[in-house]
Design an enzyme around this catalytic site. Structure first.
Site, short mmCIF file in Angstrom:
data_model
loop_
_atom_site.label_atom_id
_atom_site.label_comp_id
_atom_site.label_asym_id
_atom_site.label_seq_id
_atom_site.Cartn_x
_atom_site.Cartn_y
_atom_site.Cartn_z
N ASP A 47 11.75 12.92 -33.56
CA ASP A 47 10.52 13.31 -32.87
C ASP A 47 9.49 13.73 -33.94
O ASP A 47 9.86 14.14 -35.04
CB ASP A 47 10.84 14.47 -31.92
CG ASP A 47 9.66 14.90 -31.06
OD1 ASP A 47 9.60 14.45 -29.90
OD2 ASP A 47 8.81 15.68 -31.54
N HIS B 81 13.03 21.86 -28.78
CA HIS B 81 12.40 23.12 -29.20
C HIS B 81 13.10 24.35 -28.59
O HIS B 81 12.77 25.48 -28.93
CB HIS B 81 10.92 23.15 -28.81
CG HIS B 81 10.10 22.12 -29.53
ND1 HIS B 81 10.03 22.07 -30.90
CD2 HIS B 81 9.33 21.09 -29.07
CE1 HIS B 81 9.24 21.05 -31.26
NE2 HIS B 81 8.81 20.43 -30.17
N HIS C 51 7.71 16.33 -33.98
CA HIS C 51 7.75 17.77 -34.20
C HIS C 51 9.13 18.21 -34.70
O HIS C 51 10.15 17.61 -34.34
CB HIS C 51 7.44 18.51 -32.90
CG HIS C 51 6.13 18.13 -32.28
ND1 HIS C 51 6.04 17.19 -31.27
CD2 HIS C 51 4.88 18.57 -32.52
CE1 HIS C 51 4.77 17.06 -30.92
NE2 HIS C 51 4.05 17.88 -31.66
N ASP D 144 6.26 10.40 -30.20
CA ASP D 144 4.98 11.03 -30.57
C ASP D 144 4.65 10.80 -32.04
O ASP D 144 3.62 11.28 -32.53
CB ASP D 144 4.95 12.53 -30.20
CG ASP D 144 6.27 13.25 -30.40
OD1 ASP D 144 7.18 12.67 -31.03
OD2 ASP D 144 6.37 14.40 -29.93
N1 Q9C Z 1 -2.86 20.21 -28.04
C1 Q9C Z 1 7.86 17.84 -27.86
O1 Q9C Z 1 7.39 16.84 -28.38
N2 Q9C Z 1 1.72 21.84 -28.52
N3 Q9C Z 1 7.15 18.99 -27.79
C2 Q9C Z 1 0.82 20.93 -27.88
C3 Q9C Z 1 -1.47 20.00 -27.74
C4 Q9C Z 1 3.10 21.74 -28.09
C5 Q9C Z 1 5.84 19.12 -28.35
C6 Q9C Z 1 -0.59 21.10 -28.33
C7 Q9C Z 1 3.79 20.50 -28.56
C8 Q9C Z 1 5.23 20.46 -28.10
C9 Q9C Z 1 9.19 17.80 -27.21
ZN ZN Z 2 7.44 16.09 -30.25
#
Ligand code: Q9C
Ligand code: ZN
Length: 353
Positions: free
Chosen positions: A207, A173, A209, A296
């Protein structure tokens, strides 16, 4: 049968006390040191993991391969400078630099290169959400993760078929001049940049995301093809980026591919999306591959909405391995600490040889 696993103990230095969830709720920091500890322990228990430490040296210029100088300066010095201004520190947890202000849209451009002058309240310039605060050890941990990615890339550059970097904090990110989403330095982009000295390189981000930082870094680049398979940004983080019509700009137009998938995506659908990615990749004909690996996408991940199971990771890895390219694997997300161990072992085993 072996696979080099590049790992640094510096990840322990980064341990924010909490994160600020939707609605202002205080949550546990999902991107915890425990994640790396668990993956390492599970890998140690295999016969094929060959755990190595990053190449010796300070390597402080490494993040400059893909990030702007003023951004790297801020990640390195911002916390110290902020602390020296004697902010009112809350009690009960170590000093943590959260920004309290963000540049309004269109105001950012004007401050290019000057933002760091306001180190005591400048971090809002360099971060796009509240999940990447700076604490005392953040820089050391982020640099350590970057060194792991560099070392894995160098192993492959000098002849290893595959190498895995157990990076923490993650990186995908983080863009040219911004952190966010638990990420500071873009480890995946650093690996791709190093490999690109020999020819064109494909990055595939699996991933959950969208890999918005990697997309940002290689946006105008036609030497590095960036592909991301992720949850539809209308439904999940990072919300404002990751749509299918983002294809790259300038010389890089046509060299970014986003494949958004709906919540509830299963292994079967996922493998179909993977074939779309492979079609684009074969046309591009890279000499090497970087895989940004996230667990994830797992059905029981606490912050995600896909439905993959452990055996799906074996299938995904086998397909990726069958591309038969020199491959650097870089760890990104995955937050179910119960399952991280078995998932990382299932996914990496096909790359051991
Ligand atoms: N309720 C990676 O997987 N938002 N980043 C989290 C949780 C941020 C994920 C909200 C997610 C970032 C590297
Ligand atoms: Zn992620």
């Amino acid at each position: 049968m072996t696979l080099p696993i590049v790992h640094s103990e510096t990840y322990r230095r980064h341990h924010p006390a909490f994160e600020i969830g939707s609605g202002g709720r205080i949550m546990p920091y999902y991107e915890s040191p425990q994640r790396a500890e668990i993956m390492l322990e599970a890998l140690r228990a295999t016969s094929w993991a060959k755990i190595v430490t990053p190449e010796e040296g300070r390597h402080e210029s490494l993040p400059l391969l893909v990030h702007d100088g003023d951004y790297v300066w801020f990640i390195r010095n911002g916390f110290k400078e902020w602390l020296a201004t004697n902010p009112l520190l809350p009690e009960g947890y170590p000093p943590t630099y959260y920004p309290s202000s963000f540049p309004p849209p269109r105001a950012r451009r004007r401050l290019k290169g000057e933002a760091r002058l306001n180190a005591s309240e400048g971090y809002g310039y360099y971060t796009f959400d509240l999940t990447a605060p700076l604490i005392e050890g953040t820089y050391e941990a982020a640099l350590g993760a970057a060194k792991c990615a560099m070392t894995a890339a160098n192993l492959v550059l000098y002849g290893d078929r595959s190498a895995y970097a157990l990076c923490r904090p993650p990186g995908h990110h983080a863009g040219r001049d911004f952190s966010g989403g638990y990420c500071y330095f873009n480890n995946t982009a650093i690996a791709a940049k190093i490999l690109s000295v020999r020819g064109s390189v494909a990055v595939i981000d699996i991933d959950y995301h969208h890999g918005n930082g990697t997309q940002d870094i290689f946006w105008e680049d036609d030497r590095v093809l960036t592909i991301s398979i992720h949850c539809d940004p209308r439904m999940d983080y990072p919300y404002f980026v990751g749509f299918a019509d983002e294809v790259g700009g300038g010389a890089g137009e046509g060299y970014n591919l986003n494949i958004p998938l709906p919540p509830g995506t299963t292994g079967e659908w996922y493998l179909e999306a993977l074939e779309l990615a492979f079609d684009r990749m074969r046309l591009f004909d890279p000499w090497a591959l970087v895989i940004a690996v996230g667990f994830d996408t797992y059905g029981d991940d606490p912050i995600s909405k896909f439905d993959l199971i452990t055996s799906d990771y074996v299938a995904v890895a086998q397909r990726l391995r069958a591309l038969n390219l020199p491959t650097v694997l870089v760890q990104e997300g995955g937050y179910n600490t119960e399952a991280l161990g078995k998932n990382v072992v299932a996914f990496l085993e096909p790359f051991a040889e």
